[in-house]
Design an enzyme around this catalytic site. Structure first.
Site, short mmCIF file in Angstrom:
data_model
loop_
_atom_site.label_atom_id
_atom_site.label_comp_id
_atom_site.label_asym_id
_atom_site.label_seq_id
_atom_site.Cartn_x
_atom_site.Cartn_y
_atom_site.Cartn_z
N ARG A 20 3.76 14.14 24.76
CA ARG A 20 4.09 12.71 24.83
C ARG A 20 4.74 12.25 23.54
O ARG A 20 5.68 11.46 23.56
CB ARG A 20 2.83 11.88 25.08
CG ARG A 20 2.31 11.95 26.49
CD ARG A 20 1.16 10.98 26.65
NE ARG A 20 0.71 10.87 28.02
CZ ARG A 20 -0.43 11.37 28.47
NH1 ARG A 20 -1.21 12.06 27.65
NH2 ARG A 20 -0.79 11.20 29.72
N GLY A 39 -0.27 16.04 38.81
CA GLY A 39 -0.95 14.97 39.53
C GLY A 39 -0.11 13.71 39.67
O GLY A 39 0.20 13.26 40.77
N ASN A 78 -6.14 19.36 45.59
CA ASN A 78 -6.86 18.17 46.08
C ASN A 78 -6.07 16.90 45.80
O ASN A 78 -6.45 15.81 46.21
CB ASN A 78 -8.25 18.08 45.45
CG ASN A 78 -8.22 17.51 44.03
OD1 ASN A 78 -7.33 17.85 43.24
ND2 ASN A 78 -9.15 16.62 43.72
N CYS A 123 -21.65 23.51 10.35
CA CYS A 123 -23.09 23.72 10.27
C CYS A 123 -23.79 23.37 11.58
O CYS A 123 -24.77 23.99 11.96
CB CYS A 123 -23.70 22.90 9.13
SG CYS A 123 -23.20 23.53 7.53
#
Lengths: 224, 653
Positions: free
Chosen positions: B126, B31, B62, B178
C-alpha cells in the site's frame, strides 16, 4: 461439531475463524426463500451460497429480459426468455456445490406454505406484495421475513424477526490483557419486531417531520 | 458487450462516457479484488488491468467467488480477468501475475492509468502504490477489510491525505526476547517461541544472534546482559543438536535440552520467579508412556486441545519428519533450510506440539492446532459480505472521482457493533498533513538520455538553470540531494559532482529528493525527481536533460501558524470505526475538510435527476453564510449535510 466434514472446515476455514463452528453449523441447516429475482437477489444469494447455507429456493415466475442482462452477470444473452429463477439456480449451484438450490415459481401464491423456510426474502413487489408475504410468514409462525429492493443509487431493507427474536450481544471483558484468551463474554437478549403492515402505518404526526426530512432523503418515504 | 443504459440514466451521459473511457488499474485480485472486478465490469468500465502475484488456494473459495475448485493453484489475476470477460465479453481486461513493486511498473506505467484501485492485504504494498500514485499524479482508491470490518478512502495528491499522512499501527506485533525465551505468560509467547526460535534454530536458516536484543534500549541491554549471554549459549547448543538430525535419539535430545535443561537453568535464576509462577521440567519418558491408545500423530484432531502426552508424541513424529526432509534436501545439494508455512502440516503440527509442551511447563493455557494455526500463521478471518460492501463503495467513489465530483467522496468505515443500528460510518476526506514526508512533495520526472554519461553535477546545474524561470523548482539556492537515506550532495559535500548517475546507483526507476539545505522550518516543499528514460527526440537531435510534470503539481496549503506537528496519534480507522481522524487544525478556513476540484460544480447538469433533487434539498437546508462565490457555498453545504447525516444506513422503526 454437528456433522461438518473436514472438507467443509477446510473450505469455510476463514469464516469459521470469524463466527465460530456453532454459527457455521446453523448456517449449514438454514433454509431460505427468495421471492423476486433481481440484481439484489443475485448479490445476496451469491454471498449466502458462498457462506454455505443449507438450502435456497428461488421464486420469480418471470423470464430473463434485456434489462436483466445489464446488471445480472450470471445471465447471458442466450438465457433471454428463459425462466429467471431456474437459470439463476443453475448458475449459483456452480458457486458452491454443497448448497441445495431450487427454483419454484409457485411459492408467491397466497396459499403458499412457507413453514419450511427459516427466512423468506421479498425482493421488489412484483410477484406478491411484501406486506402480504410478511403476513404469510407470520402465519407460518417461525419464519422470519425480509423485504428489500434497490433503485439506482438507493435501496432499502426491512426485517421482521418476529416477536421473540433471541440474539447474543458481546460483552467486552474489562482488563483482559493483550495475551489473554480471545473469547469475550456474550449475553443473551431478546427483541420484538413488528411486521411491515404496522411499520408502514406509523403515523407521521407522531414523528418530528422536520428532523426526519433532514435525516432521510424524501425517496425513502416514496418507497413506502 | 453489456448495455450501459441504466448507468447513463442514473449518472448522466457525461459520467457514463468518462467511466467507459477510463483506464483502471486494480492492484490485488483476492477478496476485495474479485468483488471489485465484478462490479467494475458490470458498471460500464471498459479498460481494466488487474495485477496479483498470488495463486488460488482452497481457503479462498468462501469469498473469492470468481474462482472455483478447478482453479486451485492457478494465478488469481489471470483467472479473475477471464471470469469477468466471461461476464462481459469484449471489455479490454488484462491480467498480470507479478509483484506491483517490480521495476517494470514505474511511474510512466502508472501514469498510463486514470485511476488506481487498491485491493491489497499488506501495508508495504500500500505504501508503495501510494508513493507511485503521488509521483504519477493519479488518484487512488484505497481499501481494506478484516472480518466484519472494512474501510474505503480516496487519495488524491495535494487534495486529500495520502496513505502516510497519519501513522499506521505496525502490522506484526513483536515481543521482547525475554518474554519469549524466559518468562512467557500467554499462549502466543509459546507459539512465537516454537516457531521463531525452536523451529528456526533446528530446521531453518539460523537466526542472526545480533537480533536477540532487538527492541531493547541501551539500559535494558545492560541490565539483561547476563541473561542475553545465557540465551545465546542456549541457542548455540540447540544448533549443535541439529547436527544429530536423522538419528533415533534426535527428538529426545531436543526435548531434554529445551524442556528440561534450559528450564533448570531458568529455575536457578531465583529473582526471576519471585513474582511469577516458576516453570516445571517435563519428563520425556513419563509423557510417552501415557499417550492415548487411539492417538495417531499423522492425523491429529485439529479442533480439540491435545493432552500433553499426545502433544509429546506429536512432537516426536513431526521432529523426525522434518529432520528427514532437511536431510533429503541436503542430499540433493541444497542447504536444506525449511521455512515455516502454516499450510505445511509437519511444520504447523511441530510448532503446535512444542508450543503446547512449553505452555504445560509454564502453566499456560494450551490451544488446539486450529487456534494455533491462526496465531502462528497470522490468519485474518474473512467473509464475502464485508468485501462486497467495500467493493461496492469503491466503485461509487470511482465514479465520483472520474466525473470530478470529489465533494461526494468520503472515507467510509464498515463497522460491526450489535448495539448500534448504523453499520456504515462516513466522514469527510481529510486534507493532507502539512508535515507529511511523502505527499508534501513536488513530484516531477527527470528524463535522462543516458545515466552512465550524465553526472550529478549536470543535474544540479540543470536545476539551477531553471531558477527564475516559470519552471523554477522553488527550492531556493542551497540545495541538497538525497536518495533514500544517502546524501548525494550538499553544499559541504561536493565529492559526487563529477560522478555519473549510474555509478551512484541513480538509474531509471529511482527517485531522488531535492531539499533546501537551510530550510529548518520546513517551509520549502521538497522536490522528488523520478528518474526516467528519455523518450528520444523525433528528429534525432541531441537529447538533453528535461524535467517534466510541472502542470500536474497540486497547490500546497501553507503551513499552519503554530508550526506544530499534527496527527501524531491518530489510529488506523479500520479497527472499530472509532479511530476518527481529526485534521481540523490544518487548513485555516476548512470547516469539514471536503476537498473539491477547482472545476467542480454542484449543479452540473450532467447529473441524473435524483442527484439534482438531492443537491437542491441540501442547498435549501443550508445555513445562511453568504461569503464567497456559489462554489464555496456548495462546499459548506455539503459539510453541513455530511455532519448531520453521517450514516448511509438508516433504521426505520
Amino acid at each position: 461439531m454437528g456433522g461438518i466434514s473436514k472438507e467443509e472446515v477446510a473450505l469455510y476455514d476463514r469464516q469459521i475463524r470469524l463466527w465460530g463452528m456453532e454459527a457455521q453449523s446453523r448456517l449449514r441447516t438454514a433454509s431460505l426463500c427468495f421471492i423476486g429475482v433481481k440484481a439484489l437477489t443475485l448479490e445476496a444469494c451469491k454471498n449466502l451460497v458462498l457462506a454455505g447455507v443449507g438450502h435456497i429456493t428461488l421464486c420469480d415466475g418471470g423470464s430473463v429480459k434485456e434489462e436483466d442482462l445489464e446488471v445480472q452477470y450470471y445471465f447471458q444473452p442466450e438465457d433471454l426468455g428463459q425462466a429467471k429463477d431456474k437459470v439463476l439456480a443453475e448458475r449459483l449451484k456452480m458457486l458452491n456445490p454443497l448448497v441445495d438450490i431450487q427454483a419454484n415459481s409457485k411459492l408467491s401464491d397466497k396459499d403458499a406454505n412457507l413453514d419450511k423456510f427459516d427466512v423468506v426474502v421479498a425482493v421488489g413487489g412484483r410477484q406478491c406484495s411484501p406486506v402480504q408475504l410478511n403476513g404469510l410468514c407470520r402465519t407460518a409462525k417461525a419464519t422470519r421475513f425480509v423485504a428489500a429492493d434497490s433503485f439506482g443509487a438507493f435501496g432499502y431493507i426491512f426485517a421482521d424477526c418476529l416477536d421473540e427474536h433471541e440474539y447474543m450481544e458481546e460483552v467486552k471483558s474489562v482488563g483482559g490483557g493483550e495475551a489473554s484468551n480471545s473469547e469475550s463474554k456474550h449475553q443473551k437478549l431478546a427483541a420484538a419486531y413488528k411486521p411491515l403492515s404496522q411499520s408502514i402505518l406509523a403515523k407521521p404526526e407522531a414523528i418530528n417531520t422536520q428532523r426526519l426530512l433532514r435525516k432521510y432523503p424524501p425517496l425513502v418515504f416514496i418507497c413506502q | 458487450m453489456r448495455s450501459t443504459k441504466q448507468l447513463a440514466r442514473i449518472f448522466g451521459e457525461e459520467t457514463a462516457s468518462r467511466v467507459s473511457n477510463a483506464r483502471l488499474l486494480v492492484v490485488g485480485a483476492g477478496g476485495i479484488g474479485c468483488e471489485l472486478l465484478k462490479n467494475l465490469s458490470m458498471s460500464g468500465f471498459q479498460h481494466i488491468h488487474a495485477i496479483d502475484l498470488d495463486t488460488i488456494d482452497l481457503s479462498n473459495l468462501n469469498r473469492q467467488f470468481l474462482f472455483q475448485r478447478k482453479h486451485i493453484k492457478r494465478p488469481k489475476a489471470e483467472v479473475a480477468i477471464k471470469a469477468i470477460k466471461d461476464f462481459n465479453p469484449g471489455i479490454d481486461a488484462t491480467a498480470g501475475q507479478a509483484n506491483i513493486k517490480e521495476p517494470d511498473y514505474d511511474v510512466d506505467w502508472f501514469s498510463g492509468f486514470d485511476l488506481v484501485l487498491n485491493a491489497l492485504d499488506n501495508l508495504d504494498a500500500r505504501r508503495h502504490v501510494n508513493t507511485m500514485c503521488l509521483a504519477a499524479h493519479v488518484p487512488l482508491i484505497e481499501s481494506g477489510t478484516a472480518g466484519y470490518l472494512g474501510q474505503v478512502t480516496v487519495i488524491s495528491g495535494g487534495k486529500t491525505e495520502c496513505f502516510e499522512c497519519q501513522p499506521k499501527a505496525a502490522e506484526r506485533k513483536t515481543y521482547p526476547v525475554c518474554t519469549i525465551r524466559s518468562t512467557p505468560s500467554a499462549p502466543i509467547h509459546c507459539i512465537v517461541w516454537a516457531k521463531d526460535y525452536l523451529f528456526a534454530q533446528l530446521f531453518g536458516e539460523r537466526a542472526d544472534e545480533a537480533d536477540d536484543d532487538q527492541g531493547m534500549d541501551a539500559e535494558e541491554k545492560a541490565e539483561n546482559m547476563e541473561e542475553l549471554k545465557q540465551l545465546r549459549e542456549e541457542s548455540r547448543d540447540l544448533s549443535r543438536l541439529a547436527e544429530a538430525m536423522g538419528s533415533a535419539g534426535f527428538p529426545k535430545a531436543v526435548f531434554e535440552k529445551v524442556f528440561s535443561e534450559d528450564i533448570a537453568r531458568l529455575l536457578s535464576m531465583k529473582d526471576m520467579w519471585k513474582q511469577r509462577r516458576p516453570p516445571t521440567k517435563l519428563d520425556f519418558a513419563a509423557l510417552l508412556e501415557r499417550v492415548s491408545a487411539e492417538f495417531d500423530p499423522a492425523h491429529p484432531d485439529d479442533q480439540s486441545v491435545l493432552s500433553v502426552e499426545d502433544s509429546c508424541a506429536l512432537f516426536v513424529h513431526t521432529a523426525n519428519k522434518l529432520a528427514h526432509r532437511v536431510l533429503e534436501q541436503q542430499k540433493q545439494g541444497s542447504q536444506g533450510f525449511l521455512s515455516f508455512d502454516k499450510d505445511d502440516e509437519d511444520a504447523l503440527n511441530f510448532v503446535a506440539a512444542t508450543a503446547n509442551l512449553r505452555s504445560q511447563a509454564f502453566g499456560i493455557e494450551q490451544k488446539s492446532i486450529f487456534a494455533i494455526k491462526a496465531m502462528a500463521g497470522n490468519i485474518i478471518p474473512a467473509i464475502a459480505t464485508t468485501n462486497a460492501i467495500v467493493a461496492g463503495m469503491m466503485v461509487m467513489q470511482a465514479i465520483m472521482v472520474l466525473s470530478q465530483r470529489m465533494a461526494e467522496c468520503h472515507t467510509a468505515y464498515v463497522s460491526y457493533n450489535s448495539k448500534r443500528a448504523r453499520s456504515i460510518i462516513k466522514e469527510p476526506l481529510a486534507t493532507p498533513n502539512p508535515r507529511c514526508p511523502i505527499c508534501r512533495r513536488r513530484y516531477l520526472t527527470l528524463r535522462v538520455p543516458d545515466c552512465s554519461k550524465t553526472t550529478l553535477g549536470d543535474v544540479i546545474s540543470h536545476v539551477a538553470s531553471l531558477n527564475g524561470t516559470e519552471r523554477d523548482l522553488q527550492l531556493g539556492d542551497d540545495i541538497a540531494v538525497v536518495e533514500g537515506s544517502r546524501i548525494l550532495y550538499d553544499p559541504d559535500f561536493e565529492d559526487n559532482l563529477g560522478e555519473s548517475l549510474k555509478s551512484l546507483g541513480i538509474i531509471p526507476g529511482r527517485m531522488v529528493t531535492l531539499t533546501n539545505e537551510d530550510d529548518d522550518e520546513g517551509l520549502v516543499v521538497p522536490v522528488v525527481l523520478n528518474i526516467a528514460k528519455h523518450q528520444g527526440n523525433a528528429n534525432g537531435t541531441q537529447v538533453q536533460l528535461a524535467i517534466e510534470g510541472f502542470e500536474k503539481i497540486p497547490k500546497f496549503a501553507p503551513l499552519p501558524d503554530d508550526h506544530q506537528d499534527n496527527g501524531a496519534d491518530a489510529e488506523d480507522g479500520s479497527e472499530d470505526g472509532a479511530g476518527v481522524v481529526a485534521n481540523d487544525q490544518l487548513a485555516v478556513d476548512n470547516k469539514g475538510a471536503i476537498i473539491i476540484d477547482d472545476d467542480t460544480d454542484a449543479h452540473a447538469s450532467n447529473m441524473g435527476y435524483i442527484s439534482d433533487e438531492l443537491s437542491k434539498r441540501q442547498l435549501d437546508d443550508a445555513t445562511t453564510d453568504d461569503q464567497g462565490p456559489s462554489k464555496r457555498r456548495a462546499l459548506e453545504t455539503d459539510n453541513t449535510a455530511a455532519k448531520a447525516d453521517n450514516d448511509d444506513i438508516v433504521v426505520l422503526d
